[in-house]
Write a protein that holds these residues in place. Structure first.
Motif, short mmCIF file in Angstrom:
data_model
loop_
_atom_site.label_atom_id
_atom_site.label_comp_id
_atom_site.label_asym_id
_atom_site.label_seq_id
_atom_site.Cartn_x
_atom_site.Cartn_y
_atom_site.Cartn_z
N PHE A 39 0.85 -1.19 0.00
CA PHE A 39 0.00 0.00 0.00
C PHE A 39 0.88 1.23 0.00
CE2 PHE A 39 -3.27 -2.86 0.99
CZ PHE A 39 -4.48 -2.21 0.92
N THR A 40 0.39 2.30 -0.58
CA THR A 40 1.00 3.61 -0.44
C THR A 40 0.21 4.34 0.63
OG1 THR A 40 1.67 3.67 -2.75
CG2 THR A 40 1.50 5.79 -1.61
N TYR A 41 0.91 4.93 1.59
CA TYR A 41 0.20 5.74 2.57
C TYR A 41 0.44 7.21 2.26
CZ TYR A 41 4.45 6.78 5.27
OH TYR A 41 5.68 7.22 5.67
N LYS A 42 -0.55 8.02 2.59
CA LYS A 42 -0.45 9.46 2.42
C LYS A 42 -0.97 10.12 3.68
CE LYS A 42 -0.86 9.30 -2.57
NZ LYS A 42 -1.49 9.83 -3.76
N PHE A 76 -4.56 4.97 2.98
CA PHE A 76 -3.80 3.84 2.47
C PHE A 76 -4.41 3.43 1.14
CE2 PHE A 76 -3.69 3.79 7.04
CZ PHE A 76 -2.35 3.67 7.32
N TYR A 77 -3.58 3.36 0.10
CA TYR A 77 -4.08 3.12 -1.25
C TYR A 77 -3.35 1.92 -1.84
CZ TYR A 77 -5.54 7.82 -0.21
OH TYR A 77 -6.09 8.91 0.40
N GLY A 78 -4.11 0.86 -2.08
CA GLY A 78 -3.56 -0.35 -2.68
C GLY A 78 -4.15 -0.58 -4.06
N LYS A 79 -3.79 -1.70 -4.63
CA LYS A 79 -4.29 -2.04 -5.96
C LYS A 79 -5.80 -2.28 -5.93
CE LYS A 79 -3.40 -5.09 -9.85
NZ LYS A 79 -2.55 -6.15 -10.38
N TRP A 80 -6.30 -2.90 -4.85
CA TRP A 80 -7.70 -3.27 -4.78
C TRP A 80 -8.47 -2.59 -3.66
CZ3 TRP A 80 -8.52 -5.41 -9.19
CH2 TRP A 80 -7.54 -6.19 -9.78
N ASN A 81 -7.79 -2.01 -2.70
CA ASN A 81 -8.46 -1.48 -1.51
C ASN A 81 -7.97 -0.08 -1.16
OD1 ASN A 81 -9.97 -3.92 -0.52
ND2 ASN A 81 -7.91 -4.76 -0.61
N GLN A 82 -8.80 0.62 -0.41
CA GLN A 82 -8.44 1.92 0.13
C GLN A 82 -8.95 1.98 1.57
OE1 GLN A 82 -9.64 5.36 -2.14
NE2 GLN A 82 -9.75 6.61 -0.32
N TYR A 83 -8.10 2.46 2.47
CA TYR A 83 -8.45 2.60 3.88
C TYR A 83 -8.15 4.02 4.31
CZ TYR A 83 -8.07 -2.50 3.79
OH TYR A 83 -8.21 -3.82 3.49
N ASN A 84 -8.92 4.54 5.25
CA ASN A 84 -8.70 5.88 5.76
C ASN A 84 -8.80 5.89 7.27
OD1 ASN A 84 -8.63 7.44 3.19
ND2 ASN A 84 -10.61 6.50 2.99
N SER A 85 -8.01 6.75 7.91
CA SER A 85 -8.05 6.86 9.36
C SER A 85 -7.54 8.25 9.74
CB SER A 85 -7.19 5.78 10.00
OG SER A 85 -7.44 5.73 11.38
N ILE A 86 -7.59 8.52 11.03
CA ILE A 86 -7.13 9.80 11.59
C ILE A 86 -6.20 9.49 12.75
CG2 ILE A 86 -7.89 11.86 12.85
CD1 ILE A 86 -10.53 11.68 11.33
N PHE A 87 -5.17 10.31 12.91
CA PHE A 87 -4.34 10.22 14.12
C PHE A 87 -4.05 11.62 14.63
CE2 PHE A 87 -1.07 10.54 10.86
CZ PHE A 87 -0.10 11.33 11.45
#
Length: 90
Positions: A39-42, A76-87
């Motif tokens: 995954f690539t994180y941003k 978080f950006y992957g080939k098939w999935n995307q996840y989001n969160s806060i810190f």
């Protein structure tokens, strides 16, 4: 008549673990459903500006020591999935 065709994007936030949160120097990120996917994180600040971007494997520490205190959005950006969160950076 107009018709839109597309692929529904899967998003999950419940599977992301960010420890510690709030944090001071680093965050440990775990995405248990990766199974080796890269995954690539941003990291975005509260104004939506991109602060940092890099690759992330199954579990990784992200150094946040240089970030000013505040609330950050982590994507978080992957080939098939995307996840989001806060810190929170203390």
């Amino acid at each position: 008549m107009s018709s839109t065709v597309g692929i529904k994007e899967r998003q999950r936030s419940s599977t992301i673990q960010i420890i510690p949160n709030p944090a001071q120097n680093y965050i440990q990120v775990s995405l248990p459903e990766l199974f080796g996917e890269v995954f690539t994180y941003k990291i975005y600040n509260s104004s939506g500006q991109l602060i940092e971007s890099s690759d992330l494997n199954d579990t990784q520490r992200i150094d946040i020591s240089i970030l000013p205190k505040g609330i950050y959005y982590l994507g978080f950006y992957g080939k098939w999935n995307q996840y989001n969160s806060i810190f929170i950076k203390e």
